[in-house]
Design an enzyme around this catalytic site. Structure first.
Site, PDB file in Angstrom:
ATOM      1  N   LYS A 266      -0.020   4.318  -0.249  1.00 60.67           N
ATOM      2  CA  LYS A 266      -0.675   5.497   0.345  1.00 60.67           C
ATOM      3  C   LYS A 266      -0.411   6.720  -0.547  1.00 60.67           C
ATOM      4  CE  LYS A 266      -0.211   3.156   4.719  1.00 60.67           C
ATOM      5  NZ  LYS A 266      -0.060   3.221   6.154  1.00 60.67           N
TER       6      LYS A 266
ATOM      7  N   GLY B 243       2.665   2.138  10.744  1.00 55.96           N
ATOM      8  CA  GLY B 243       3.669   3.189  10.562  1.00 55.96           C
ATOM      9  C   GLY B 243       4.416   3.579  11.823  1.00 55.96           C
TER      10      GLY B 243
ATOM     11  N   SER C  35       3.434  -2.198  10.419  1.00 54.54           N
ATOM     12  CA  SER C  35       4.884  -2.273  10.652  1.00 54.54           C
ATOM     13  C   SER C  35       5.506  -3.621  10.277  1.00 54.54           C
ATOM     14  CB  SER C  35       5.218  -1.900  12.103  1.00 54.54           C
ATOM     15  OG  SER C  35       4.868  -0.537  12.336  1.00 54.54           O
TER      16      SER C  35
ATOM     17  N   GLU D 149      -5.263  -4.946  10.861  1.00 56.11           N
ATOM     18  CA  GLU D 149      -4.201  -3.958  11.041  1.00 56.11           C
ATOM     19  C   GLU D 149      -4.491  -3.112  12.280  1.00 56.11           C
ATOM     20  OE1 GLU D 149      -2.236  -2.878   7.043  1.00 56.11           O
ATOM     21  OE2 GLU D 149      -4.085  -1.749   7.159  1.00 56.11           O
TER      22      GLU D 149
ATOM     23  N   ASN E 243       0.857  -1.180   0.000  1.00 58.20           N
ATOM     24  CA  ASN E 243       0.000   0.000   0.000  1.00 58.20           C
ATOM     25  C   ASN E 243       0.900   1.239   0.000  1.00 58.20           C
ATOM     26  OD1 ASN E 243      -1.852   2.012   0.453  1.00 58.20           O
ATOM     27  ND2 ASN E 243      -2.412   1.353   2.523  1.00 58.20           N
TER      28      ASN E 243
ATOM     29  N   HIS F 114      -9.601   0.997   5.104  1.00 58.73           N
ATOM     30  CA  HIS F 114      -8.287   1.232   5.718  1.00 58.73           C
ATOM     31  C   HIS F 114      -8.419   2.238   6.862  1.00 58.73           C
ATOM     32  CE1 HIS F 114      -4.156   2.519   6.327  1.00 58.73           C
ATOM     33  NE2 HIS F 114      -3.822   1.339   5.834  1.00 58.73           N
TER      34      HIS F 114
HETATM   35  P1  PGA Z   1       2.853   0.202   7.615  1.00 58.46           P
HETATM   36  O1  PGA Z   1       1.374   0.418   7.025  1.00 58.46           O
HETATM   37  O2  PGA Z   1       3.389  -1.064   7.010  1.00 58.46           O
HETATM   38  O3  PGA Z   1       3.615   1.414   7.169  1.00 58.46           O
HETATM   39  O4  PGA Z   1       2.720   0.102   9.104  1.00 58.46           O
HETATM   40  C1  PGA Z   1       0.502  -0.666   6.859  1.00 58.46           C
HETATM   41  C2  PGA Z   1      -0.808  -0.211   6.283  1.00 58.46           C
HETATM   42  O5  PGA Z   1      -1.291   0.871   6.619  1.00 58.46           O
HETATM   43  O6  PGA Z   1      -1.405  -0.931   5.472  1.00 58.46           O
END
Ligand code: PGA
Length: 233
Positions: free
Chosen positions: A8, A163, A193, A157, A6, A88
């Protein structure tokens, strides 16, 4: 095994092109069998050829029309997009999408036969209340969702793990995925993460069928390493 990236609000079309070239080259060269999905920003949708599936991070539940700033089905169809991310946490908590809106979007794309990666997850204050409260909260994110839709993929998640570099213990992921398994027979991804160095232990857990990766997916090389881990798992 499913591995999803993803992006973003990251990467331009040119950057996405370089990335997809590298990832698709890897997928073809290694005869990758894992289901690999990449969700670029809408401005980077393109025809990237064989390899990873291109998915939409979001779209409005409409073919086209007067919805300033949104994209609809026509804009997805132009690039053959048949996979969409719905629910999400950033759309729920930053963009303010309600469960009602999310369920409406889900039903719309389900009716069109889209593959749906549906995200759920609790915030830290809920996590602190224990697993029963956590599952009760998750239940509110399943309202109006067909948990046996044949093209559904669920991504668990925890919001506090996205993040942040924080990851639940393997025991917690195991336990929550087990509880989710009782609610659906569809694939269950873990997200939050996930990195090259923690992915193996996560995908080795029962009822973890893959990962949804944000930050660590932005580098084609580390995403290819994750695809490799998925292939070996
Ligand atoms: P991240 O995000 O791997 O940066 O923690 C995961 C997500 O939001 O799908």
């Amino acid at each position: 095994m499913i591995v999803a990236a993803n992006f973003k609000t990251n990467k331009t079309r040119a950057q996405t092109r370089d990335y997809m070239d590298e990832v698709n080259e890897y997928i073809r060269a290694e005869n990758v069998e894992a289901h690999v999905i990449v969700f670029p920003p809408a401005t980077a949708y393109d025809n990237y050829g064989q390899g990873a599936i291109q998915g939409a991070q979001n779209a409005y539940a409409v073919e086209n029309g007067a919805f300033t700033g949104e994209i609809g089905l026509d804009q997805l169809k132009e690039f053959g997009i048949k996979t969409i991310l719905i629910g999400h946490s950033e759309r729920r908590h930053i963009l303010g999408e309600s469960q009602e809106e999310i369920a409406f979007k889900f039903a719309y794309f389900q009716s069109l036969g889209y593959e749906i990666v549906y995200c759920i997850g609790e915030q830290l204050e809920t996590r602190k209340l224990g697993e029963a409260a956590l599952m009760q909260y998750i239940e509110t994110q399943l309202v109006g969702i067909d948990m046996e839709y044949e093209k559904l993929i669920i991504a668990y998640e925890p919001v506090w793990a996205i993040g942040t570099g924080l990851v639940p213990s393997n025991e917690d992921i195991f336990s929550i995925h087990k509880a989710l398994r009782a609610k659906t027979s569809r694939p269950l991804l873990y997200g939050g993460s996930v990195k090259v160095n923690n992915m193996r232990e996560i995908v080795d857990l029962d009822n973890v069928d893959g990962v949804l990766v944000g930050g660590a997916s932005l580098y084609a090389q580390s995403f290819c390493e994750m695809i490799k881990i998925a292939e070996e798992a």
